[in-house]
Design a protein around this motif. Structure first.
Motif, PDB file in Angstrom:
ATOM      1  N   ASN A  85     -16.519  -4.209   8.692  1.00  0.00           N
ATOM      2  CA  ASN A  85     -15.311  -3.951   9.468  1.00  0.00           C
ATOM      3  C   ASN A  85     -14.130  -3.714   8.532  1.00  0.00           C
ATOM      4  N   PHE A  86     -13.825  -2.429   8.276  1.00  0.00           N
ATOM      5  CA  PHE A  86     -12.709  -2.104   7.404  1.00  0.00           C
ATOM      6  C   PHE A  86     -11.363  -2.411   8.057  1.00  0.00           C
ATOM      7  N   ASP A  87     -11.357  -2.659   9.354  1.00  0.00           N
ATOM      8  CA  ASP A  87     -10.108  -3.007  10.032  1.00  0.00           C
ATOM      9  C   ASP A  87      -9.833  -4.504  10.013  1.00  0.00           C
TER      10      ASP A  87
ATOM     11  N   ARG B 112     -14.174  -2.454  -1.055  1.00  0.00           N
ATOM     12  CA  ARG B 112     -13.296  -2.848   0.062  1.00  0.00           C
ATOM     13  C   ARG B 112     -11.964  -2.110   0.036  1.00  0.00           C
TER      14      ARG B 112
ATOM     15  N   ASN C 100     -11.248   0.713  -1.967  1.00  0.00           N
ATOM     16  CA  ASN C 100     -11.407   2.142  -2.236  1.00  0.00           C
ATOM     17  C   ASN C 100     -10.142   2.725  -2.878  1.00  0.00           C
TER      18      ASN C 100
ATOM     19  N   ASN D 256      -3.513   2.233  -2.978  1.00  0.00           N
ATOM     20  CA  ASN D 256      -4.089   1.116  -3.715  1.00  0.00           C
ATOM     21  C   ASN D 256      -4.492   1.587  -5.110  1.00  0.00           C
TER      22      ASN D 256
ATOM     23  N   SER E 217      -2.524  -4.363   1.366  1.00  0.00           N
ATOM     24  CA  SER E 217      -3.504  -3.478   0.744  1.00  0.00           C
ATOM     25  C   SER E 217      -4.782  -3.354   1.567  1.00  0.00           C
TER      26      SER E 217
ATOM     27  N   SER F  27      -5.036  -2.796   4.659  1.00  0.00           N
ATOM     28  CA  SER F  27      -4.909  -1.822   5.736  1.00  0.00           C
ATOM     29  C   SER F  27      -4.694  -0.397   5.232  1.00  0.00           C
ATOM     30  N   ILE F  28      -4.632  -0.196   3.933  1.00  0.00           N
ATOM     31  CA  ILE F  28      -4.438   1.145   3.383  1.00  0.00           C
ATOM     32  C   ILE F  28      -5.752   1.907   3.408  1.00  0.00           C
ATOM     33  N   LYS F  29      -5.722   3.106   3.949  1.00  0.00           N
ATOM     34  CA  LYS F  29      -6.925   3.922   4.063  1.00  0.00           C
ATOM     35  C   LYS F  29      -6.939   5.002   2.977  1.00  0.00           C
TER      36      LYS F  29
END
Length: 223
Positions: A9-11, A52, A54, A136, A219, A221-223
Motif C-alpha cells: 500500500n503506497f498510500d 518505498r 522511489n 525525494n 516524503s 506521499s510523494i509520487k
C-alpha cells in the motif's frame, strides 16, 4: 525473476514494505556482496528505502569500491525504479584510512547507469540535488567519517534539501567505553533532533555496524 508487491500500500502513512519479498531479493541478488560492509538486514533497509520512496536521485559516497552504489543499482533494476544513481569518492591524492585510489569504484566502473564523481561527497551531492527541489532524494552517508564529518554532512543536507531520505551507516548506539564508532550515532541524534521538522527513524541496531534511515512524514506521499 520478478519480485511482486514489495509494497502492498503506497498510500499508507507508515513506512510499510513486504519484508518477505525484499528478503528474497537480497538473498538472490545481494548476498554475493556479503564480503562488504553490510550484513543482510542492512541491505534490506537500503533496498526497502529505495523501493518505498522511489527517489529521483540516489547519492552515495564513502564506500570506496562501490558496495552501496551496487546495492542500489541492483534494487533499481530489479524493481524498475526511476532513480538515477550517483557515486562520489575522494580524489586520488586524498588521504583517508579507507581510501585506496586503485580500488575506487571497482564494483561499478563498468555500469553505465551509475554516474561516477570525484570530490567532496556532500558538496557534489547537494549540487546534483538542486535540480530536484520537490522530489525525494536519497542520501547515503557513511558513518566511518565519524562525528565531525557526519555532523557537517547532516547539517548541509537538512538545511538545503526539502525532502531528503537519509541513510547513515556505522550508527550502532554504543556505550562510550566501547571506543568504536561512537561519533556517527551521536552526530545523527544531535542534528536530527534539533531540526525544525520531526524526523522519523528506522534502525538496524542489533549489532555492528548499525544503520539508521531518517525521513520526513511528507516524503511518504510523494509520487
Amino acid at each position: 525473476m520478478t519480485y511482486d508487491n514489495p509494497v502492498r500500500n503506497f498510500d499508507s502513512s507508515e513506512f510499510e514494505v513486504n519484508k518477505k519479498v525484499i528478503f528474497q531479493f537480497v538473498l538472490d541478488k545481494l548476498s554475493p556482496l556479503m564480503d562488504g560492509p553490510f550484513p543482510l538486514d542492512e541491505m534490506m533497509l537500503m533496498a526497502a528505502a529505495a523501493i518505498r520512496f522511489n527517489p529521483k536521485l540516489i547519492l552515495e559516497w564513502g564506500t570506496n569500491v562501490g558496495y552501496s552504489a551496487k546495492i542500489f543499482y541492483e534494487t533499481v533494476k530489479a524493481f524498475s525504479l526511476r532513480s538515477e544513481i550517483h557515486s562520489i569518492d575522494l580524489p586520488d591524492d586524498a588521504t583517508h584510512v579507507e581510501h585506496n585510489p586503485e580500488k575506487v569504484g571497482i564494483l561499478i566502473r563498468d555500469i553505465d547507469e551509475i554516474k561516477l564523481h570525484r570530490g567532496d561527497g556532500v558538496n557534489i551531492a547537494l549540487d546534483l540535488a538542486k535540480d530536484y527541489p520537490d522530489a525525494n532524494v536519497l542520501f547515503f552517508v557513511d558513518g566511518d567519517h565519524e562525528y565531525e564529518s557526519v555532523k557537517r554532512e547532516l547539517i548541509a543536507i537538512t538545511e538545503k534539501v526539502k525532502y531528503p531520505i537519509i541513510i547513515i551507516h556505522d550508527t550502532l548506539n554504543q556505550s562510550s567505553n566501547s571506543l568504536y564508532n561512537i561519533g556517527p550515532y551521536l552526530a545523527t541524534k544531535e542534528i536530527l533532533s534539533s531540526r525544525e521538522h520531526q524526523w522519523i527513524w528506522k534502525t538496524m541496531g542489533l549489532g555492528l555496524p548499525g544503520m539508521i534511515l531518517c525521513y520526513k512524514q511528507e516524503s511518504l506521499s510523494i509520487k
